[in-house]
Design an enzyme around this catalytic site. Structure first.
Site, PDB file in Angstrom:
ATOM      1  N   GLU A  95       0.834  -1.212   0.000  1.00  0.00           N
ATOM      2  CA  GLU A  95       0.000   0.000   0.000  1.00  0.00           C
ATOM      3  C   GLU A  95       0.864   1.255   0.000  1.00  0.00           C
ATOM      4  O   GLU A  95       0.524   2.253  -0.642  1.00  0.00           O
ATOM      5  CB  GLU A  95      -0.954  -0.001   1.197  1.00  0.00           C
ATOM      6  CG  GLU A  95      -1.919  -1.181   1.243  1.00  0.00           C
ATOM      7  CD  GLU A  95      -2.674  -1.405  -0.064  1.00  0.00           C
ATOM      8  OE1 GLU A  95      -3.018  -0.422  -0.737  1.00  0.00           O
ATOM      9  OE2 GLU A  95      -2.893  -2.579  -0.417  1.00  0.00           O
ATOM     10  N   HIS A 143       2.145   2.175  -3.338  1.00  0.00           N
ATOM     11  CA  HIS A 143       1.122   2.865  -4.133  1.00  0.00           C
ATOM     12  C   HIS A 143       1.144   4.378  -3.909  1.00  0.00           C
ATOM     13  O   HIS A 143       0.638   5.124  -4.751  1.00  0.00           O
ATOM     14  CB  HIS A 143      -0.271   2.384  -3.742  1.00  0.00           C
ATOM     15  CG  HIS A 143      -0.730   1.152  -4.453  1.00  0.00           C
ATOM     16  ND1 HIS A 143      -0.628   0.996  -5.810  1.00  0.00           N
ATOM     17  CD2 HIS A 143      -1.328   0.034  -3.983  1.00  0.00           C
ATOM     18  CE1 HIS A 143      -1.147  -0.183  -6.139  1.00  0.00           C
ATOM     19  NE2 HIS A 143      -1.573  -0.790  -5.051  1.00  0.00           N
ATOM     20  N   GLU A 198      -0.702  -2.111  -9.755  1.00  0.00           N
ATOM     21  CA  GLU A 198      -0.673  -3.290  -8.882  1.00  0.00           C
ATOM     22  C   GLU A 198       0.615  -4.084  -9.018  1.00  0.00           C
ATOM     23  O   GLU A 198       1.207  -4.517  -8.044  1.00  0.00           O
ATOM     24  CB  GLU A 198      -1.885  -4.178  -9.159  1.00  0.00           C
ATOM     25  CG  GLU A 198      -3.209  -3.505  -8.853  1.00  0.00           C
ATOM     26  CD  GLU A 198      -3.267  -2.884  -7.471  1.00  0.00           C
ATOM     27  OE1 GLU A 198      -2.518  -3.313  -6.571  1.00  0.00           O
ATOM     28  OE2 GLU A 198      -4.055  -1.949  -7.285  1.00  0.00           O
TER      29      GLU A 198
HETATM   30 ZN    ZN Z   1      -2.621  -2.509  -4.711  1.00  0.00          ZN
END
Ligand code: ZN
Ligand code: NAG
Ligand code: NAG
Ligand code: NAG
Ligand code: NAG
Ligand code: NAG
Ligand code: NAG
Ligand code: NAG
Ligand code: NAG
Length: 911
Positions: free
Chosen positions: A388, A391, A410
């Protein structure tokens, strides 16, 4: 975001904890993250430049069908939101208790520019009542008449009609009031519920039910919160104000600036304006949670008061700052915001969501309890936080233009997370297990003709269902950069007595292409599905490649001289080793995204080498050879007994990686045969049996292995330990790393009493990792009626939370006794199952994983044809293809496999 299944360890697979203890890998699989960042930018900008629709400037555009027109560009939103729910139902004396209310109201002002003349405004808005448009020309300060013409129609657009044109270059603002419902289905702005022991305040019984509201907007739910331009490239700044009840805390992406008490019921909290960002990254929560200060004061972790008090957030706060620092150093870009909040929510699907500055997690993936949670769980916590936080750069700072490139988010987040965890927790050896955990999963799906390219054409990915359907293993795992390009003339790096240059090099060199650029290397496999198998024939030096597919019927062969231009192949000398001209091994250290096949003689020499002195073969390749052999056998490129023979050297193997490879691959055999007569000999003589020797290395891990394979000694031990716990004053003395497997074995061996005890413990435990382990163990029973009862429980959110329904059904389906029940169940309750969360793809994959009969295929095809599958369509198509492949495979291999195992167990008896 992160799909839920990341979190649940597969019952048949091995734990990564085991890897941590066993693997002594010296291999650095991948390097060059700087290249990655550059590449990412190149991809982003390339995508942006080519994909932007070009529309003639002078004519009024036609009404949009699926995508918004680009005539209006938002710059900034001022957003006021007032969720009217109560976080607790206060029972004051004599007052009639207020009922919970799930309404939210608000208004938004969007400031936008006009870049193409238009007389209508198209935005997104769904499930909202929208009123009072006030449109202002900010340059002339004049109002423009406007009216909501269409809302929530076929198109899902909010359309406003105007009485005059908006002019190119003009600046406008539009004020709208709106009203909506807080969802009970984990989407948009949703309700989450939990229990808290009441504080003993005299005279007040405040009950134990608590409520909170949180957002989850990816990919297309911002439009259900407020009217907006809800496409990822339509980035804007957001100034958010939340009006919430007194005694609650509001969080959003940025720091709070003002928090004023408005009256005796409400409070305003205003937040700093965000950087320009996509709508799906907006987030807020309203709860009674108070912060725990983390490593640095700008990192805060929020959780239920009890979890916080028990210290379950301390591991997350311990590593967060370190991971952020790692990324800042590695990317040479500071984290953009001045704060980062992470919140553990009692309900959320998927497992986590990377909202900029306010990352949301399922409790189970953020909280870690020393002495209760397993090491595997700790690794998952670190891995998910790292994913996370990655990201915050890959995805938030730089964002794909459209959802067809979601893999950029992703894949890179997953990829980077391994480096971050490796830096913060080197003992987890995350980088080393990267191949087994991620790549092979992608390899498997990618070997089906129905696989999708990483980056499908935009026009294939338009509706919300199509977007959601893209969140699968390929998207998450097929990121791997082979940095071997350019300066590769250094051939003398093979040192050591046994590695020598072989004549074969000469013919290999003919096909080696040097100096491919990163883009050249990357482009083929992001725009094409699949990956190649390279076949090397040592008898004549020929090398050829073709796409690897399990169904191998209609593919043409390419001779060495005509490697196709779109080839993903990059071979260089460092990718080969050989021994004195005896055997050759390609894809050294498994650095390439391809499989390798050899002529039978070379295979047999390699296997002989493994059995005599396996150390001449690098560790990565000991795992890879097994994986390649099994998959090549599935594609009928080699004999299945050759694949089985490739596991024989494991008798001596001490490293984890080859074991994991074998167990993962044999899992397919287990799925295909655990309902047939082959399973008996398989259990007796399978690699499970070689494992006893491992006891000397690490008791906990050996027990884990023995138990997960159901060895009788372990089952006895599990029953004993569990029975001790079940005593009236009994305590749980089971080692945290062994709990999941012991619970499972005890429930499997037990009956109603064990199951009900586990269920009661599940209900009463407030420790999330304990709950996860128990929830999975409940699916281990062999009693059909208990499994049916458990399936029924998934329909009741008071028993099984909505976010856990999919993984619960999935674990029931992974039990041979439960698979048919689960399959019937999801069909009977498809409407319910589909409403609660979006990633039904994983469920279809799980429930159909054993399908290998014509009858099952017929049923599956009927299901695919007759049900409203939504985002699961692709998954269903893949399952159909996989089932066809399985039927054929079982037909072709059953006898050979049975004989092989019988021969092995006969040989074992002689020893
Ligand atoms: Zn993700
Ligand atoms: C493979 O990995 C081993 C261990 O890290 C290393 O010593 C060796 O040089 C690598 N070989 C190649 C060709 O990269
Ligand atoms: C609550 O109601 C009872 C009788 O209905 C009354 O005697 C009492 O004074 C009330 N208490 C308050 C705080 O109003
Ligand atoms: C709560 O709901 C019940 C039944 O729906 C109703 O009878 C009652 O008056 C409501 N209470 C309040 C305070 O609105
Ligand atoms: C939005 O709502 C808030 C609270 O009701 C109000 O104070 C504010 O003036 C409204 N803004 C606009 C532009 O209507
Ligand atoms: C719109 O705003 C921009 C930036 O503030 C300004 O340069 C431009 O002149 C404005 N447009 C008009 C028509 O005034
Ligand atoms: C597998 O090994 C057995 C002996 O263990 C041998 O007889 C058989 O030929 C091998 N199979 C293949 C395909 O090499
Ligand atoms: C359980 O413990 C309580 C007090 O701790 C004791 O009174 C009771 O006798 C114990 N029961 C059993 C069955 O040991
Ligand atoms: C393999 O592909 C061919 C050609 O597309 C098809 O006819 C055949 O049915 C497939 N076989 C299996 C087992 O799926």
């Amino acid at each position: 975001s992160l799909k839920g299944q990341y979190f649940m360890p597969s019952k048949s697979g091995l734990s990564k904890a085991f890897a941590a203890a066993f693997a002594v890998l010296t291999v650095s699989v991948i390097c060059g993250t700087v290249t990655m960042v550059v590449l990412y930018k190149v991809q982003m900008s390339g995508v942006n430049a080519t994909a932007r629709p070009t529309v003639p400037v002078t004519t009024e555009p036609p009404p949009p069908v699926l995508r918004l027109p680009r005539s209006l560009i938002p710059d900034r939103y001022e957003l006021v939101l007032q969720p009217r729910l109560y976080t607790r139902i206060v029972r004051e004396e004599n007052a009639t208790s207020p009922n919970q209310t799930l309404v939210f109201t608000g208004n938004s002002t969007v400031h936008f520019r006009c870049v193409q003349k238009t007389r209508s405004i198209f935005m997104h808005g769904r499930d909202l009542q929208v009123s009072g448009p006030v449109l202002t020309d900010r340059d002339s300060r004049k109002k423009i008449w406007s009216r909501v013409k269409d809302l929530d129609g076929e198109s899902g657009f909010l359309e406003l009609e105007l009485d005059q044109d908006l002019e190119v270059g003009g600046n406008y603002s539009l004020v709208l009031d709106f009203r909506g419902q807080i969802s009970q289905n984990l989407d948009a702005l949703f309700l989450s519920e939990y229990q808290e022991e009441p504080e003993p305040e005299p005279g007040e019984d405040s009950g134990t039910d608590r409520f909170l509201a949180a957002t989850n907007l990816q990919p297309t739910d911002a439009r259900r919160l407020f009217p907006c331009f809800d496409e990822p490239d339509m980035k804007a700044e957001f100034s958010v104000t939340i009006i919430h009840r007194l005694k609650t805390t509001a969080l959003s992406n940025t720091q709070m600036t003002v928090s004023n008490i408005e009256d005796d019921e409400w409070k305003y909290t205003r937040f700093e304006t965000t950087p320009r960002m996509s709508t799906y990254l907006l987030a807020f929560t309203v709860s009674e949670f108070t912060p725990i200060i983390s490593y640095t004061t700008d990192n805060r972790i929020f959780a239920r008061p009890e979890a916080k008090a028990a210290g379950h957030t301390s591991y997350a706060s311990h590593i967060t700052g370190k991971i952020l620092e790692f990324y800042e150093r590695r990317f040479e870009i500071d984290y953009e915001l001045n704060k980062l909040d992470q919140i553990a929510l009692p309900d959320l699907y998927p497992a986590a969501m990377e909202n900029w500055g306010l990352v949301t997690y399922q409790e189970g993936v953020l909280l870690y309890e020393e002495g209760v949670s397993s090491l595997l769980h700790k690794e998952n916590v670190a891995g998910i936080i790292a994913h996370e936080l990655a990201h915050q750069w890959f995805g938030n700072l730089v964002t794909m233009e459209w959802w067809n490139n979601i893999w950029l988010n992703e894949g890179f987040a997953t990829y980077m997370s391994h480096f971050a965890v490796d830096a913060v927790e080197p003992t987890f050896r995350m980088k080393d297990t990267f191949i087994m955990n991620n790549l092979h999963a992608a390899f498997q799906e990618d070997a089906l003709a129905s696989s999708h390219p990483l980056s499908p054409p935009q026009e294939d990915i338009q509706t919300s269902d199509e977007i959601i359907g893209l969140f699968d293993s390929i998207t998450y795992s097929k990121v791997r950069v082979n940095t071997a390009h350019g300066n590769s003339s250094n051939t003398s790096s093979q040192s050591g007595d046994s590695y020598q240059k072989n004549d074969l090099w000469n013919s290999i060199e003919m096909v080696i292409k040097y100096g491919l650029s990163v883009e050249q290397l990357m482009t083929p496999w992001i725009t094409q599905e699949g990956f190649p198998v390279i076949t090397i024939d040592t008898t004549n030096g020929e090398i050829y490649q073709k796409r690897f597919l399990y169904n191998n019927t209609a593919e043409s062969r390419y001779k060495n001289t005509s490697l196709p231009a779109q080839s993903t192949l990059l071979l260089k000398k460092e990718e080969f080793i050989s021994k004195d001209g005896e055997w050759i091994l390609a894809n050294v250290n498994s650095t390439g995204y391809y499989r390798v096949n050899y002529n039978l003689e070379n295979w047999q020499l390699l296997l002989k080498q493994l059995e005599t002195n396996r150390h001449l073969i690098p560790l990565m390749n000991r795992g890879q050879l097994i994986d390649d052999a099994f998959n090549l056998a599935r594609a009928k490129l080699i004999d299945v007994t050759l694949a089985l023979n490739s596991t024989l050297f494991l008798r001596e193997e001490r490293e984890f990686l080859p074991w994991e490879s074998a167990v993962t691959n044999l899992h397919y055999f287990v799925l295909m045969f655990d309902r047939s007569e082959v399973y008996g000999p398989m259990q007796v003589s399978g690699p499970a049996n070689y494992r006893c020797m491992m006891l000397i290395h690490n008791q906990v891990n050996a027990i884990w292995m023995a138990c997960s394979n159901g060895l009788p000694e372990c089952v006895e031990m599990a029953k004993l330990k569990f029975t001790e716990w079940m005593q009236p004053n009994g305590t749980n003395n089971i080692h945290p790393n062994l709990r999941s497997v012991i619970y499972c074995q005890a429930v499997a061996a037990g009956g109603k009493a064990e199951w009900e005890f586990a269920w009661d413990q599940f209900l009463s435990s407030s420790d999330t990792s304990e709950k996860v382990q128990l929830r999975e163990a409940l699916s281990c029973t062999r009693k059909i009626w208990l499994l049916n009862r458990y399936l029924e429980y998934t329909l009741d959110p008071d028993k099984i939370r909505l976010m856990d329904v999919a993984s619960t059904i999935d674990s029931i389906a992974s039990n041979p006794a439960g698979q048919a029940l689960a399959w019937n169940f999801i069909r009977a309750h498809w409407d319910y199952i589909q409403q609660g969360w979006v990633y039904t793809s994983f469920l279809i994959e799980g429930v159909t994983s054993r399908f290998s009969t014509q009858f099952e295929l017929d049923e599956l095809e009927r299901f695919a044809a007759e049900y409203e599958l939504g985002s699961a369509i692709r998954a269903a198509q893949r399952a159909v293809e996989q089932t066809r492949v399985n039927i054929q495979w079982v037909k072709d291999n059953k006898d050979a496999v049975l004989q092989w195992f019988q021969a092995q167990s006969a040989a074992g008896d002689k020893d």
